[in-house]
Design a protein around this motif. Structure first.
Motif, PDB file in Angstrom:
ATOM      1  N   ALA A 218       0.835  -1.206   0.000  1.00  0.00           N
ATOM      2  CA  ALA A 218       0.000   0.000   0.000  1.00  0.00           C
ATOM      3  C   ALA A 218       0.866   1.251   0.000  1.00  0.00           C
ATOM      4  CB  ALA A 218      -0.927  -0.010   1.215  1.00  0.00           C
ATOM      5  N   ALA A 219       1.968   1.232   0.773  1.00  0.00           N
ATOM      6  CA  ALA A 219       2.864   2.387   0.810  1.00  0.00           C
ATOM      7  C   ALA A 219       3.471   2.653  -0.556  1.00  0.00           C
ATOM      8  CB  ALA A 219       3.957   2.163   1.853  1.00  0.00           C
ATOM      9  N   VAL A 220       3.823   1.591  -1.280  1.00  0.00           N
ATOM     10  CA  VAL A 220       4.406   1.756  -2.618  1.00  0.00           C
ATOM     11  C   VAL A 220       3.396   2.401  -3.557  1.00  0.00           C
ATOM     12  CG1 VAL A 220       5.276   0.525  -4.629  1.00  0.00           C
ATOM     13  CG2 VAL A 220       6.042  -0.134  -2.337  1.00  0.00           C
ATOM     14  N   ARG A 221       2.152   1.924  -3.523  1.00  0.00           N
ATOM     15  CA  ARG A 221       1.121   2.483  -4.408  1.00  0.00           C
ATOM     16  C   ARG A 221       0.872   3.961  -4.088  1.00  0.00           C
ATOM     17  NH1 ARG A 221      -1.265  -2.613  -3.325  1.00  0.00           N
ATOM     18  NH2 ARG A 221      -2.560  -1.681  -1.691  1.00  0.00           N
ATOM     19  N   ILE A 222       0.755   4.266  -2.791  1.00  0.00           N
ATOM     20  CA  ILE A 222       0.489   5.653  -2.396  1.00  0.00           C
ATOM     21  C   ILE A 222       1.670   6.541  -2.757  1.00  0.00           C
ATOM     22  CG2 ILE A 222       0.086   7.166  -0.423  1.00  0.00           C
ATOM     23  CD1 ILE A 222      -1.419   4.847   0.911  1.00  0.00           C
TER      24      ILE A 222
END
Length: 323
Positions: A218-222
């Motif tokens: 999720a951190a990578v996508r955000i």
């Protein structure tokens, strides 16, 4: 809000007993607090929201964006847009979302009304499936990013309109409009810098801390979306700065043209003023005093002096400023 194992959430009523996180199967709980409430300190001290040190740091009054990791829990402070009644969301230093995320609990809080939690709550109430706290946090941050992107789009539309006016030389109050646009673009850029740092920190912390793979993904996508949005904000700030410089150049040229016109008029009227001042003296021996055509001669001298001044200006090569 309480989310069951199928990801369906519902608001917990005032009379309903709130179960401890993790005691109702595979679901999780979302607690959202007004951080100005003094009762929150007791929950933090009892460790009911996560590790005491991490929770205390995440819910502190410090508005700087940051990320904390301890015992499998993730806490931090991220930027959000301030929501005011009857007004669009705006960029403000008080727009902060504080959060602590555990395996089956997401505790968030704010000191001023913000956009992200309200939109995420509405989405969950309308039936959006949310299976884990990290997914809920991603939805909240995505709403914040979407609100920032919408604000950036509005600023870009205003810049396009101002640019059209400048190119068409129909400048009417554009200088006053450019200032707030550049200010908001710079503020958005600052907020996005902090957000990017938080989620890039979450990416890099995966190797050293016990962070779930879903949180890292999720951190990578955000972070990827924040990087793209931040580039847009930098372009907006640069566009507004360049447009201010172009507008200042346009206004300077207009002022130069006006000053040239005033200077020429002053030069043309100065010799006739000298002539009329000379013949207006109340002294003896004034030229043409006994001549019946004295006034006509004085007027002719004044006109001739103005023409001589104009010829001198042309002869010296004094020209109006070029566009």
């Amino acid at each position: 809000m309480r989310f069951d194992e199928g990801g369906r959430g519902h608001l917990v009523g005032h009379a309903e007993v709130l179960l401890s996180p993790g005691s109702f199967g595979e679901g999780f709980t979302w607690l959202h607090f007004n951080l100005n409430d003094a009762r929150l300190a007791d929950l933090v001290a009892e460790g009911r929201l996560g590790p005491r040190r991490l929770t205390g740091a995440a819910f502190a009054s410090d508005p700087h964006q940051r990320l904390l990791v301890e015992d499998g829990h993730i806490g931090g402070v991220v930027a959000d847009l301030v929501r005011e009644a009857g007004a669009p969301a705006k960029v403000d230093a008080g727009g902060r979302l504080h959060f602590v995320m555990g395996p089956r609990l997401l505790a968030s809080g704010r000191r001023h009304p913000v956009v992200g939690p309200d939109v995420a709550r509405d989405a969950a109430s309308e039936g959006q499936c949310i299976l884990a706290p990290v997914q809920l946090l991603e939805i909240i941050v995505e709403q914040v990013v979407a609100a920032m992107a919408e604000t950036g789009g509005r600023l870009a539309d205003e810049l396009d309109e101002i640019e059209d006016h400048i190119l068409d030389e129909r400048v009417r109050g554009e200088r006053r409009r450019l200032g707030p646009i550049r200010r908001d673009a710079v503020r958005l850029h600052r907020q996005l810098l902090g957000l990017r740092a938080v989620f890039h920190r979450l990416e890099t912390a995966a190797a050293d801390e016990q962070i779930p793979a879903a949180a890292v993904a999720a951190a990578v996508r955000i972070a990827q979306r924040l990087d793209a949005l931040d580039r847009d904000m930098v372009m907006l700030a640069d566009r507004s700065r360049l447009m201010q410089e172009e507008l200042a150049s346009y206004l300077a040229q207009a002022s130069n043209r006006q000053l040239y016109t005033l200077s020429v008029l002053t030069a043309l009227f100065l010799p006739p003023t000298l002539v009329t001042g000379l013949f207006g003296m109340n002294t003896k021996g004034l030229p043409l005093a006994d001549n019946e055509s004295g006034s006509s001669v004085a007027i002719a001298v004044a006109v001739a002096s103005a023409l001589a001044a104009f010829a001198l200006i042309r002869g010296l090569g004094i020209r109006p400023p070029r566009d």
